[in-house]
Design a protein around this motif. Sequence first.
Motif, PDB file in Angstrom:
ATOM      1  N   ILE C  27       2.068 -36.403  89.409  1.00 12.31           N
ATOM      2  CA  ILE C  27       1.032 -37.392  88.158  1.00 12.31           C
ATOM      3  C   ILE C  27       2.584 -38.435  87.359  1.00 12.31           C
ATOM      4  O   ILE C  27       1.762 -39.237  86.935  1.00 12.31           O
ATOM      5  CB  ILE C  27       0.730 -35.733  87.603  1.00 12.31           C
ATOM      6  CG1 ILE C  27      -0.290 -36.478  86.977  1.00 12.31           C
ATOM      7  CG2 ILE C  27       1.671 -35.486  86.741  1.00 12.31           C
ATOM      8  CD1 ILE C  27      -1.365 -35.209  86.703  1.00 12.31           C
ATOM      9  N   ASN C  31       0.807 -40.938  88.517  1.00  9.18           N
ATOM     10  CA  ASN C  31      -1.151 -40.426  87.712  1.00  9.18           C
ATOM     11  C   ASN C  31      -1.739 -39.935  88.984  1.00  9.18           C
ATOM     12  O   ASN C  31      -2.925 -40.134  88.255  1.00  9.18           O
ATOM     13  CB  ASN C  31      -1.779 -41.947  87.275  1.00  9.18           C
ATOM     14  CG  ASN C  31      -2.589 -41.674  86.198  1.00  9.18           C
ATOM     15  OD1 ASN C  31      -1.922 -40.613  85.426  1.00  9.18           O
ATOM     16  ND2 ASN C  31      -3.505 -42.028  85.183  1.00  9.18           N
ATOM     17  N   ARG C 166      11.488 -44.970  87.901  1.00  8.55           N
ATOM     18  CA  ARG C 166      10.200 -44.967  86.082  1.00  8.55           C
ATOM     19  C   ARG C 166      10.008 -46.055  86.059  1.00  8.55           C
ATOM     20  O   ARG C 166       9.502 -46.353  85.052  1.00  8.55           O
ATOM     21  CB  ARG C 166      12.436 -44.796  86.139  1.00  8.55           C
ATOM     22  CG  ARG C 166      12.485 -43.631  86.068  1.00  8.55           C
ATOM     23  CD  ARG C 166      14.020 -43.304  85.894  1.00  8.55           C
ATOM     24  NE  ARG C 166      14.991 -43.716  84.293  1.00  8.55           N
ATOM     25  CZ  ARG C 166      15.489 -44.176  84.270  1.00  8.55           C
ATOM     26  NH1 ARG C 166      16.557 -43.535  85.067  1.00  8.55           N
ATOM     27  NH2 ARG C 166      16.216 -44.182  83.105  1.00  8.55           N
ATOM     28  N   GLU C 170       6.032 -46.017  84.172  1.00 10.82           N
ATOM     29  CA  GLU C 170       5.880 -46.832  83.193  1.00 10.82           C
ATOM     30  C   GLU C 170       4.847 -47.895  83.193  1.00 10.82           C
ATOM     31  O   GLU C 170       3.639 -47.670  82.060  1.00 10.82           O
ATOM     32  CB  GLU C 170       7.398 -47.320  82.320  1.00 10.82           C
ATOM     33  CG  GLU C 170       6.731 -47.839  80.561  1.00 10.82           C
ATOM     34  CD  GLU C 170       8.261 -48.125  80.297  1.00 10.82           C
ATOM     35  OE1 GLU C 170       9.133 -47.881  80.661  1.00 10.82           O
ATOM     36  OE2 GLU C 170       7.630 -49.007  79.750  1.00 10.82           O
ATOM     37  N   SER C 171       5.231 -48.558  84.275  1.00 10.77           N
ATOM     38  CA  SER C 171       4.580 -49.722  83.961  1.00 10.77           C
ATOM     39  C   SER C 171       3.972 -50.079  85.579  1.00 10.77           C
ATOM     40  O   SER C 171       5.254 -50.773  86.024  1.00 10.77           O
ATOM     41  CB  SER C 171       4.357 -50.567  83.275  1.00 10.77           C
ATOM     42  OG  SER C 171       3.800 -51.853  84.082  1.00 10.77           O
ATOM     43  N   ILE C 228       2.726 -28.583  82.945  1.00  8.13           N
ATOM     44  CA  ILE C 228       2.407 -29.359  81.501  1.00  8.13           C
ATOM     45  C   ILE C 228       2.357 -28.272  80.606  1.00  8.13           C
ATOM     46  O   ILE C 228       3.165 -29.557  79.688  1.00  8.13           O
ATOM     47  CB  ILE C 228       1.068 -28.976  81.838  1.00  8.13           C
ATOM     48  CG1 ILE C 228      -0.009 -29.903  82.774  1.00  8.13           C
ATOM     49  CG2 ILE C 228       0.348 -28.968  80.077  1.00  8.13           C
ATOM     50  CD1 ILE C 228      -1.162 -29.533  83.084  1.00  8.13           C
ATOM     51  N   MET C 232       4.325 -33.363  81.407  1.00 10.19           N
ATOM     52  CA  MET C 232       4.224 -33.994  82.631  1.00 10.19           C
ATOM     53  C   MET C 232       4.678 -34.952  82.297  1.00 10.19           C
ATOM     54  O   MET C 232       5.068 -35.822  81.995  1.00 10.19           O
ATOM     55  CB  MET C 232       3.001 -34.646  82.637  1.00 10.19           C
ATOM     56  CG  MET C 232       1.753 -33.385  82.956  1.00 10.19           C
ATOM     57  SD  MET C 232       0.305 -34.554  82.824  1.00 10.19           S
ATOM     58  CE  MET C 232      -1.054 -33.318  82.319  1.00 10.19           C
ATOM     59  N   LEU C 273      -1.996 -25.985  75.273  1.00 12.46           N
ATOM     60  CA  LEU C 273      -2.157 -28.047  75.267  1.00 12.46           C
ATOM     61  C   LEU C 273      -2.808 -28.250  74.044  1.00 12.46           C
ATOM     62  O   LEU C 273      -2.857 -29.651  74.012  1.00 12.46           O
ATOM     63  CB  LEU C 273      -3.461 -27.940  76.233  1.00 12.46           C
ATOM     64  CG  LEU C 273      -2.736 -28.212  77.995  1.00 12.46           C
ATOM     65  CD1 LEU C 273      -4.305 -27.215  78.845  1.00 12.46           C
ATOM     66  CD2 LEU C 273      -2.589 -29.567  78.213  1.00 12.46           C
ATOM     67  N   ILE C 274      -3.037 -27.305  73.307  1.00 11.33           N
ATOM     68  CA  ILE C 274      -3.929 -27.098  71.851  1.00 11.33           C
ATOM     69  C   ILE C 274      -2.850 -27.893  71.070  1.00 11.33           C
ATOM     70  O   ILE C 274      -2.878 -28.230  70.278  1.00 11.33           O
ATOM     71  CB  ILE C 274      -4.429 -26.419  71.421  1.00 11.33           C
ATOM     72  CG1 ILE C 274      -5.804 -25.669  71.928  1.00 11.33           C
ATOM     73  CG2 ILE C 274      -5.083 -26.636  70.258  1.00 11.33           C
ATOM     74  CD1 ILE C 274      -6.492 -24.744  72.090  1.00 11.33           C
ATOM     75  N   VAL C 275      -1.621 -26.981  70.833  1.00 11.70           N
ATOM     76  CA  VAL C 275      -0.759 -26.886  69.937  1.00 11.70           C
ATOM     77  C   VAL C 275       0.203 -28.663  70.308  1.00 11.70           C
ATOM     78  O   VAL C 275       0.691 -29.451  69.643  1.00 11.70           O
ATOM     79  CB  VAL C 275       0.373 -25.939  69.824  1.00 11.70           C
ATOM     80  CG1 VAL C 275       1.144 -25.787  68.364  1.00 11.70           C
ATOM     81  CG2 VAL C 275      -0.259 -25.096  69.296  1.00 11.70           C
ATOM     82  N   PRO C 277       0.680 -31.269  73.493  1.00 13.95           N
ATOM     83  CA  PRO C 277      -0.090 -31.556  74.612  1.00 13.95           C
ATOM     84  C   PRO C 277       0.603 -32.307  75.277  1.00 13.95           C
ATOM     85  O   PRO C 277       0.145 -32.332  77.182  1.00 13.95           O
ATOM     86  CB  PRO C 277      -1.777 -32.338  74.388  1.00 13.95           C
ATOM     87  CG  PRO C 277      -1.626 -32.272  72.640  1.00 13.95           C
ATOM     88  CD  PRO C 277      -1.090 -31.987  71.817  1.00 13.95           C
ATOM     89  N   GLN C 278       1.766 -33.332  75.402  1.00 10.58           N
ATOM     90  CA  GLN C 278       2.661 -33.384  75.046  1.00 10.58           C
ATOM     91  C   GLN C 278       3.351 -32.658  76.500  1.00 10.58           C
ATOM     92  O   GLN C 278       4.025 -33.020  77.227  1.00 10.58           O
ATOM     93  CB  GLN C 278       3.112 -34.734  75.577  1.00 10.58           C
ATOM     94  CG  GLN C 278       4.271 -34.657  74.341  1.00 10.58           C
ATOM     95  CD  GLN C 278       3.764 -34.162  72.630  1.00 10.58           C
ATOM     96  OE1 GLN C 278       2.507 -33.376  72.711  1.00 10.58           O
ATOM     97  NE2 GLN C 278       4.731 -33.985  71.491  1.00 10.58           N
ATOM     98  N   ARG C 283       6.716 -36.767  76.234  1.00  9.63           N
ATOM     99  CA  ARG C 283       6.984 -37.685  74.892  1.00  9.63           C
ATOM    100  C   ARG C 283       5.366 -38.100  75.153  1.00  9.63           C
ATOM    101  O   ARG C 283       4.423 -37.742  75.761  1.00  9.63           O
ATOM    102  CB  ARG C 283       6.775 -38.814  76.483  1.00  9.63           C
ATOM    103  CG  ARG C 283       7.990 -39.430  75.575  1.00  9.63           C
ATOM    104  CD  ARG C 283       8.492 -41.220  75.554  1.00  9.63           C
ATOM    105  NE  ARG C 283       9.143 -41.491  76.480  1.00  9.63           N
ATOM    106  CZ  ARG C 283       9.956 -41.554  77.633  1.00  9.63           C
ATOM    107  NH1 ARG C 283      10.742 -40.962  77.511  1.00  9.63           N
ATOM    108  NH2 ARG C 283       9.759 -41.477  78.691  1.00  9.63           N
ATOM    109  N   ARG C 287      -0.669 -45.170  72.912  1.00 12.70           N
ATOM    110  CA  ARG C 287      -2.328 -45.500  72.256  1.00 12.70           C
ATOM    111  C   ARG C 287      -2.870 -45.986  73.636  1.00 12.70           C
ATOM    112  O   ARG C 287      -1.835 -47.518  73.603  1.00 12.70           O
ATOM    113  CB  ARG C 287      -2.412 -45.688  70.589  1.00 12.70           C
ATOM    114  CG  ARG C 287      -3.063 -44.894  69.838  1.00 12.70           C
ATOM    115  CD  ARG C 287      -3.416 -45.443  68.732  1.00 12.70           C
ATOM    116  NE  ARG C 287      -5.000 -45.874  68.895  1.00 12.70           N
ATOM    117  CZ  ARG C 287      -5.395 -46.332  68.066  1.00 12.70           C
ATOM    118  NH1 ARG C 287      -4.905 -46.459  66.403  1.00 12.70           N
ATOM    119  NH2 ARG C 287      -6.500 -47.057  67.814  1.00 12.70           N
ATOM    120  N   GLU C 288      -4.066 -46.381  73.388  1.00 15.83           N
ATOM    121  CA  GLU C 288      -5.016 -47.572  73.633  1.00 15.83           C
ATOM    122  C   GLU C 288      -4.561 -48.778  73.500  1.00 15.83           C
ATOM    123  O   GLU C 288      -4.626 -49.255  72.126  1.00 15.83           O
ATOM    124  CB  GLU C 288      -6.315 -47.733  74.071  1.00 15.83           C
ATOM    125  CG  GLU C 288      -6.898 -48.604  75.065  1.00 15.83           C
ATOM    126  CD  GLU C 288      -8.207 -48.607  74.709  1.00 15.83           C
ATOM    127  OE1 GLU C 288      -9.399 -49.314  75.448  1.00 15.83           O
ATOM    128  OE2 GLU C 288      -8.915 -48.179  73.782  1.00 15.83           O
TER     129      GLU C 288
END
Lengths: 253, 240, 290, 280
Positions: C27, C31, C166, C170-171, C228, C232, C273-275, C277-278, C283, C287-288
Amino acid sequence: MSTALEISALSKSFAGVQAIRDLSFTVPKGVSTALIGPNGAGKTTVFNMVSGVYGVDAGRITVNGVDVTRMPSRKRIGTGVARSFQNVRLMPHLSVLENLLVGQHVRASSLAALFTPYRLIPNHRWKREARAALEESGLGRWADETVSALPYGVRKRIDLVRATLAGASLLMLDEPAAGLNPSETNALRDHLKDLMAKGTTLLVVEHDMHFVDSICQNVVVLNFGEKIAEGPLSRVRQDPKVREAYIGSDGEA
Amino acid sequence: MALLEVSALSVSYGRVAALIDVSLRVQEGEIVTVLGANGAGKSTLLKAILGAVPVKGGGITFADTDLTRAAPHRRMGAGLVLVPEGRRILISLTVEENLLLGAHMRRDTTAIRREMDAIYGRFSNLAERRHMLASCLSGGEQQMLAIGRAMMAKPRLMMLDEPSLGLSPLFVEKLFDLICELNRDGLSVLLVEQNTGKALKVAHAATVLELGRVTMDGDPKALAADPRLQDAYLGGAGGH
Amino acid sequence: MVAQQIVNGLMLGAIYMLVAVAFTLAIGVLNFLNFSLPGLFMAGGMLAFGLMKAGWPFLLAAAGALAAAAFISLLVERFAYRPMQGGDPEVPLVSSLGFLVLLENLMLVQFGSDQQAFPALLPDLNLRIGGLVIGYAQLASLVLSLGIVAALSFVLAKTAAGRRIRTVAESRETALLMGIDIARLVPQLFVASAALAALAGILFAVNYQQVSPFMGEGVGFKGVAAMIVGGMGSIWGAVLGGLLIGLAEVVSISFIGADVVNITVYGLLLLILIVRPQGLMGRAPSREKL
Amino acid sequence: MSGYLTGVLVVLAFNVMAAYAVYLPLAAGQLNLGIAGFMAIGAYGSAFLTNEYMWPMWAAVPVGALAAGLTGLLIGLPVLRTHGIYFAMATFALGQVISAVFLNLEVVGGAAGYPVTDYAGPNVVFAAAAGVVLLMLYISRTRFALELTAVKSDPTVADLLGVPVRGMKVAAFALGAMVAGFGGALYAHHYNFVEAQHFNVLLSVFTVLYVLFGGTQTVWGPLVGAAFFTLVPELLRASDQWRYAVFAVFIIVFMAIRPQGLVTAALFRQFRRRAPEASS
């Protein structure tokens, strides 16, 4: 003369890099304006702040007399401002007509409107209105197509129709002519002139100066996030600071 | 024969033609600049030469090898390297790891070490922060890192995509000095630039793209004086 | 006996840790939530069992099982991952689940649905330290797991191959522009994560001396939870998460009861996940950009 | 109708309801991997009311559904802050926690299971499934469905057009949870027995499988997917022990060839375009 957009003392930085610095300018109603400048000057950042995609560090943004500086992005379209994206963003899972219907959301957002089975009602007024808007722009035959199947130029214009259906009186267009062939550019220009005749004000980021010249009465030039000139294109174009920004510091060589 | 020979290259994104019949050559030891307004196809040209976008027609020959259909890593193995637009520094890697990444295809560890030290010698800012994450660098430092990273591949031809973008005037000066310096040391350069004046000043040859086509090319001094060049940017400067 | 439970929890956690690292590779870099991994975990244990039953010595059987898992993983890459690039993100998940179902049913046809006793490799020798009882097999697998994870972490942090991985993580686009041969790297990653999952399966079989066609589900899903919780894409996060989940499981079994395991383990996951999530060591997602 | 056929069709009816429970949030781009948990809430909730409080079934079943929907709403608010795979994992964890809670709840029998006295016959189940399908068809004809797709397609643009992205997501998630609870409530009363182990992660995951297999582009996808997954293994019964293996191979190959699922929007457009041509 009332203003469509007023930006005063706007600043924004990303990770310590100042993207917009103390920027102020006004777009009066009916005076379509171009925002020009070299790549990376901060033009799209201005759009992103006006539409609420980014927050501002300092300054104020007013649309049609309403202060939108701290308004959530979703609510801003209600003040009459809509935008397009550099690479057209129509929703790929929806047909052309359905994309336009989403644009009507601001005017049809009650629970009753949400749960009206409009697709079961032949000729429901939303569909009628959307089709009429398409016909008027000469795009009627594309209504039931998948978005991805359309020519690029048509997609850009459907984006415009969607914004008008959202009731936008101020349209921010991010490089509307980029990637279009000459005939598509002409069709787009006619479409925009038509919208302007009906009272829409445009704020345009564009690199094609012939295009800017044909639709904008005023030009604001940015460089490194600052306004370096403002006025009609014919005058701005002679400004040595503008020439330097575009052609570089040894422009006269 | 030229080091890089691009002949009648065409590239399309879906239905939009991005490049139409573009031809260009770079001789060994030259700086060639590609100019043009935004959306003219300059970045696409560099990506096509690198093999990162598929080519529809035409050919690319580098160092006497036909690379038109080769994968990017093979082209880089042949000595091509790109300093991409927006620098594309890897922010989850440290400064030093970014540099080492540039040499990822090489095995000569001692030479890699030596060249990295040379780069640190040239850019003391990078040396000071070698073990910090690259996200801590300023825009100018990131550009130096991107160029340093490309140097680590030991290229014969370095392609730079808008390296001066978003840099302060002082850094732009430094950047062009650096490009000239690298060129004097024997590196051939293909430079895409917004800063037309500067680019024309350092280049040995220039090509102007408009809407994906070559509209002018030749001697940079002659181009600099040509009023049509300003027209390409400011739309009939001086008035028609 | 709290200390004994902690020891047992860590031993179980080592298994989860390996599975979590396998998931995190898939993942974090690709991904891809690869639900065939629980199947490969099971295949590791079952195939090692089958080969030993056919008379192979343990080490050879284990190697055979690992090789088979690697091969199956290449099929997963070819049929579940590669065709789905650029589509809806849920679709490769479905196909990888298809592989899980396929593997389980193939084993079912071959070995039946019952639990099978995996032969004890070492005579039942235990190490006694103070009041603690530690089996040699357990100790060996804990050391082996930690050693492998440490080696993997070293490769990722210090080698050219690690930097390439790595960069892809990242990309992908930047990786392409840097001349990284993604078409070669991706299958390598599939093989690596399959080997980790299958090894975990073999260790599980050796430690608990039982295998079954469905042994992958419970452990596999706890491996996902561990990944998780840890964050991840973070190797050491997966280690921390695996050990934590193992501890939570063993401790809640011995102090409350076997039936509450899912509440504590998955409650912990939900809370994280709620408190945050990362995850504990991950990290924050970026953001988009427009 | 033979008992065997009725039995298969009842299973189909339950699978259809579950499929639509997954479909609703997925139409807005949210993968719910914990649908079994919401089914369990509906099942246990309604069974508790009919068993312990003698509620009539027609009242207990909707209340069970509402309880599941309400849980979805309350949980959806914090969980929907997460995106993509994080959201899927949060729902996955949620499903596991819910069924584990019922496993430990002694008032409803704990691990031994919970017998249910009132009985809902096959016709009731069929009617309920038909009702769910009709409701979904109705919803798919509304602006609500349109805006869900918009949210999935491009949340940024949907937001800029004024669509309340988060609100739509929460609503779709809660509605889906309600449908799941409804199906679960009927399940309890049809089989007259609930056990927490039934509502496990594989039930959730297989339901997602039906939906993606059928295709999420149109409202028909879940129906077709559920039918396919229920009926085809029955047809393969002759090959008995190999059937699931064969079936799995089929899924893998099918998804590789046609990742958008069986029923797609383009398919419908093709039909629609052909129809007027034929008539003209």
